[in-house]
Design a protein around this motif. Structure first.
Motif, PDB file in Angstrom:
ATOM      1  N   ALA A  85      -1.947  -0.113   4.453  1.00  7.07           N
ATOM      2  CA  ALA A  85      -1.798  -1.275   5.338  1.00  7.07           C
ATOM      3  C   ALA A  85      -0.392  -1.846   5.315  1.00  7.07           C
ATOM      4  N   LEU A  86       0.606  -0.980   5.342  1.00  5.36           N
ATOM      5  CA  LEU A  86       1.985  -1.463   5.444  1.00  5.36           C
ATOM      6  C   LEU A  86       2.253  -1.843   6.894  1.00  5.36           C
ATOM      7  N   PHE A  87       3.116  -2.840   7.097  1.00  5.01           N
ATOM      8  CA  PHE A  87       3.440  -3.253   8.458  1.00  5.01           C
ATOM      9  C   PHE A  87       4.506  -2.304   9.010  1.00  5.01           C
ATOM     10  N   PRO A  88       4.161  -1.537  10.037  1.00  2.00           N
ATOM     11  CA  PRO A  88       5.054  -0.439  10.450  1.00  2.00           C
ATOM     12  C   PRO A  88       6.395  -0.908  11.011  1.00  2.00           C
ATOM     13  N   HIS A  89       6.485  -2.169  11.486  1.00  2.00           N
ATOM     14  CA  HIS A  89       7.724  -2.619  12.112  1.00  2.00           C
ATOM     15  C   HIS A  89       8.660  -3.296  11.121  1.00  2.00           C
ATOM     16  N   ARG A  94      10.961  -6.257   3.545  1.00  2.27           N
ATOM     17  CA  ARG A  94      10.175  -7.290   4.250  1.00  2.27           C
ATOM     18  C   ARG A  94       8.683  -7.070   4.064  1.00  2.27           C
ATOM     19  N   PHE A  98       6.485 -10.008   2.451  1.00  2.00           N
ATOM     20  CA  PHE A  98       5.756 -10.624   3.562  1.00  2.00           C
ATOM     21  C   PHE A  98       4.945 -11.852   3.117  1.00  2.00           C
ATOM     22  N   GLY A  99       4.145 -11.640   2.070  1.00  3.15           N
ATOM     23  CA  GLY A  99       3.282 -12.720   1.600  1.00  3.15           C
ATOM     24  C   GLY A  99       4.089 -13.901   1.072  1.00  3.15           C
ATOM     25  N   GLU A 101       7.065 -14.811   2.079  1.00  2.00           N
ATOM     26  CA  GLU A 101       7.626 -15.531   3.227  1.00  2.00           C
ATOM     27  C   GLU A 101       6.566 -16.400   3.869  1.00  2.00           C
ATOM     28  N   ARG A 146       3.958  -4.682  -3.193  1.00  2.00           N
ATOM     29  CA  ARG A 146       3.506  -5.865  -2.451  1.00  2.00           C
ATOM     30  C   ARG A 146       2.417  -6.599  -3.232  1.00  2.00           C
TER      31      ARG A 146
ATOM     32  N   VAL B 185      -6.936  -3.161   9.510  1.00  2.00           N
ATOM     33  CA  VAL B 185      -6.598  -3.381   8.105  1.00  2.00           C
ATOM     34  C   VAL B 185      -5.287  -4.164   7.975  1.00  2.00           C
ATOM     35  N   LEU B 186      -4.421  -4.088   8.996  1.00  2.00           N
ATOM     36  CA  LEU B 186      -3.169  -4.860   8.944  1.00  2.00           C
ATOM     37  C   LEU B 186      -3.454  -6.353   8.959  1.00  2.00           C
ATOM     38  N   ALA B 189      -4.791  -7.268   5.543  1.00  2.00           N
ATOM     39  CA  ALA B 189      -3.711  -7.345   4.555  1.00  2.00           C
ATOM     40  C   ALA B 189      -2.938  -8.649   4.727  1.00  2.00           C
ATOM     41  N   GLU B 193      -2.554 -11.983   2.224  1.00  2.00           N
ATOM     42  CA  GLU B 193      -1.241 -12.491   1.806  1.00  2.00           C
ATOM     43  C   GLU B 193      -1.073 -13.949   2.205  1.00  2.00           C
ATOM     44  N   GLY B 194      -2.100 -14.510   2.806  1.00  2.00           N
ATOM     45  CA  GLY B 194      -2.047 -15.932   3.116  1.00  2.00           C
ATOM     46  C   GLY B 194      -1.643 -16.247   4.540  1.00  2.00           C
ATOM     47  N   ARG B 203       3.914 -12.535  13.621  1.00  2.00           N
ATOM     48  CA  ARG B 203       4.766 -11.695  12.778  1.00  2.00           C
ATOM     49  C   ARG B 203       4.348 -10.240  12.746  1.00  2.00           C
ATOM     50  N   VAL B 204       3.113  -9.944  13.117  1.00  2.00           N
ATOM     51  CA  VAL B 204       2.663  -8.551  13.062  1.00  2.00           C
ATOM     52  C   VAL B 204       2.246  -8.039  14.451  1.00  2.00           C
ATOM     53  N   LEU B 208       4.371  -5.492  17.186  1.00  2.00           N
ATOM     54  CA  LEU B 208       3.797  -4.170  17.419  1.00  2.00           C
ATOM     55  C   LEU B 208       3.442  -3.970  18.892  1.00  2.00           C
ATOM     56  N   HIS B 290       9.952  -1.504  17.903  1.00  2.00           N
ATOM     57  CA  HIS B 290       9.432  -0.517  16.972  1.00  2.00           C
ATOM     58  C   HIS B 290       8.431   0.378  17.690  1.00  2.00           C
ATOM     59  N   ARG B 292       5.768   3.495  17.287  1.00  2.00           N
ATOM     60  CA  ARG B 292       5.085   4.224  16.223  1.00  2.00           C
ATOM     61  C   ARG B 292       5.251   5.709  16.403  1.00  2.00           C
TER      62      ARG B 292
END
Lengths: 350, 292
Positions: A85-89, A94, A98-99, A101, A146, B185-186, B189, B193-194, B203-204, B208, B290, B292
């Motif tokens: 579950a890494l953020f691809p961008h 970062r 991430f958490g 920030e 992470r 799952v992103l 996650a 992380e809050g 941010r995600v 994307l 970005h 993929r």
């Protein structure tokens, strides 16, 4: 420091019960493995602990505090996902921060923790790369970094090594275990791989069909499996299981007159023998017929037949026996495991 | 020998497509460019070479052209961001677990299925002074009757509304597909992380979605200069060219006033604008996206 206690935890999806009244405890600073075949509810249990699923009933206590109803970030835990579950961008740096920030940790502190985590996992040279430019093992390290950088004391891992090749998996096993010990993390680790469980765990929670089959140290599970399932799931090659019948002098192996337990009933019972506990006896011993031999280098695996039942014998070195040869087998009385064929439960001596 | 026959087969198979492309796309473009340097032939007077005269006239002697370019600029500036923003909002909404999700998706997509002319006619009824839907609503609140399409102040804006309504559903489909391609799952996650749902989106999810946004943006901008069916059906560019767009003006110049030379020059300008937009967007945005 967190100790995790799971009390009669259950999760139902409509009519299906994914997790059925599961209870166990993970001691502070230890690594517990949730082990079981696919569909046994181990991942769902982990997601319940993480707060990604809501429990149908039961309680989750972290350090004595009931977190069952809390949202994930309030539980103070980190998680490593099977797919990472890494953020691809985002680049590696970062991704790791991430958490931090999101939680508005000051920049200097973020940089300090990032540097520490990167050094710990050997990621210093990769911080500017995107996840797609990393190998599977490197991505795995980023996911670990992470989890570490959050400085959560409880870390959840959902089959973190299943996407790696065998060699890398072995290395990462050691590395994760060392990391967990060094940082004193409490870790709950999900896997279907019994080797991973045996080598890494302080305690194994063996699950089957959403229920706890057995909880114990790897040595306990291997040495005294509580059920037929536990006996057959742990160990490579697995324990041989032989159905027993009543004989004139005691329990015999089904389809033979070989008395293996003098003076004891056999009907409805199963005899379990670890391959390494069985020896080739000169002359005497229980009569068996060799069906095949696999030579593996350090030792040979002999598939033998007694009556209608098969058992595996592990003998050291090269054993040169043609199929059909009649041999004698012997095992110490202490190596015998007995199970009830109906319930699958272990029967203690007597 | 065999290879040559194969090559002939190949060319024969490609021929219909090549002929159509050349006859209806490439040749007209080149012909327009050439014609734009010649005067319009009339009666016995054949076309004469006039150089850049048409282009000079556009900038110096044609206030309608300047008005139309300004209209089109404003039209693109409003409809493109509005349609894209709305599309994104709708996609986010129907990507959630809401009740009757299928029906809502269908409802949002319906305008796309309609031909622009049909959509324009529906809205013509909505805008009708006196008994149109919008004026009935206005009068229910005691507000004065408005001639949306007949007044200089509102005509262009009324046309814009139709465009946004029509385009947003189409763009929504692209956003929806892109959203569904993001692994769930992103978000899990990020949550662990809050990150709240909004932080996750900002941010995600939105980063994307950038490749989709670029694609939609190029399409929307080109559409803003290319589709004028609704102008024809609703306002005919009026009143007083208040709602005329560039392509509509070209159509009028060429087929109403039959000034083909000048229309060719206008077409060249339109082609340059469209080409410029595409190149600029890809150049500017590509680096920051970005894929993929």
């Amino acid at each position: 420091m967190p100790e995790v206690r799971i009390e009669r935890l259950a999760k139902r999806f409509g009519a299906t019960v994914a997790v059925d009244e599961v209870s166990f405890t993970v001691e502070d600073g230890s690594l517990a493995v949730l082990l079981g075949p696919s569909g046994c509810g181990k991942s769902t249990t982990l997601r319940l602990v993480a707060g990604l699923e809501t429990a149908s009933s039961g309680r989750i206590l972290v350090d004595g505090k009931d977190v069952t109803a809390l949202p994930p970030p309030a539980r103070g835990l980190a998680m490593v996902f099977q797919s990472y579950a890494l953020f691809p961008h985002l680049d590696v740096a970062r991704n790791i921060t991430f958490g931090l920030e999101v939680r508005r940790v000051p920049k200097a502190e973020r940089q300090r923790r990032l540097a520490a985590a990167a050094a710990l996992l050997g990621l210093e040279g990769l911080l500017a790369r995107k996840p797609a430019q990393l190998s599977g093992g490197q991505q795995q390290r980023v996911a670990l970094a992470r989890a570490i950088v959050a400085e959560a004391r409880l870390c959840l891992m959902d089959e973190p090594l299943s996407n790696l090749d065998a060699k890398l998996r072995q290395e990462m096993r050691k590395e994760i275990r060392e990391l967990q010990r060094r940082l004193g993390m409490t870790m709950l680790y999900v896997t279907h791989d019994q080797v991973e469980a045996m080598t890494m765990a302080d305690r194994i929670v063996l699950l089957k069909d959403g229920r706890v089959e057995q909880v114990g140290t790897p040595a306990e599970l291997y040495g005294r499996p509580a059920t037929l399932f536990a006996a057959s799931f742990l160990g490579t090659p697995p324990m041989s299981l032989l159905a027993l019948e009543d004989g004139p002098e005691g329990a015999v192996v089904a389809g033979s007159s070989t008395c293996v337990l003098p003076g004891r009933p056999g009907r409805g019972r199963v005899l379990g023998l670890r391959p390494e506990a069985v020896r080739l006896a000169d002359g005497d011993g229980h009569r068996a017929v060799v069906e095949g031999v696999e030579f593996l280098g350090a030792d040979s695996h002999l598939t033998c037949r007694i009556g209608s039942e098969r058992l595996l014998v592990r003998a050291s070195g090269l054993v040169d026996l043609a199929p059909g040869t009649e041999i004698g087998l012997d095992w110490p009385a202490g190596a015998v495991h007995l199970f009830d064929a109906g319930s699958g439960r272990r029967i203690e001596a007597g | 020998m065999d290879r040559r026959i194969q090559a002939v087969y190949g060319w024969l198979l490609a021929l219909p497509a090549c002929v159509l492309l050349a006859a209806f796309t490439h040749w007209p473009a080149v012909a327009s460019l050439i014609d734009s340097f010649w005067s319009t032939p009339r009666g016995r007077r054949p076309a004469q070479f006039v150089g850049f005269e048409h282009y000079r006239r556009m900038l110096a002697d044609d206030p309608i052209f300047l008005q139309v370019v300004w209209n089109n600029f404003l039209y693109a500036l409003v409809t493109v961001p509005a349609a894209i923003g709305l599309a994104l909002l709708m996609a986010l909404l129907v990507n959630e677990r809401i009740r009757a999700r299928g029906l809502v998706r269908l409802a949002y997509f319906t305008p796309t299925v309609l031909p622009m002319v049909a959509a324009a006619n529906i809205w013509l009824f909505f805008y009708t002074p006196g008994y149109g839907l919008l004026n009935q609503i206005l009068s229910a609140f005691g507000l004065p009757d408005t001639n949306f399409l007949g007044s200089r102040d509102t005509a262009l804006w009324s046309v814009m509304v139709v465009t946004i309504w029509k385009e947003a559903g189409f763009f929504m489909i692209f956003y929806l597909a892109a959203l569904q391609a993001i692994p769930p799952v992103l978000e899990e996650a990020a949550r662990l992380e809050g990150a709240s749902h909004l932080v996750y989106l900002r941010r995600v999810a939105l980063p994307l979605l950038m490749p989709t946004t670029l694609f939609v943006l190029v399409n929307a901008l080109i559409g803003a200069f290319r589709v004028v069916d609704h102008v024809v059906a609703m306002t005919q560019g009026g009143p007083d060219n208040a709602s005329a767009l560039l392509l509509f003006y070209i159509y009028e110049t060429a087929f109403r006033f039959w000034d083909t030379g000048y229309a060719s020059a206008l077409t060249v300008v339109l082609l340059l604008v469209l080409g410029g937009i595409s190149i600029a967007q890809v150049r500017l945005l590509d680096r920051r996206i970005h894929y993929r």
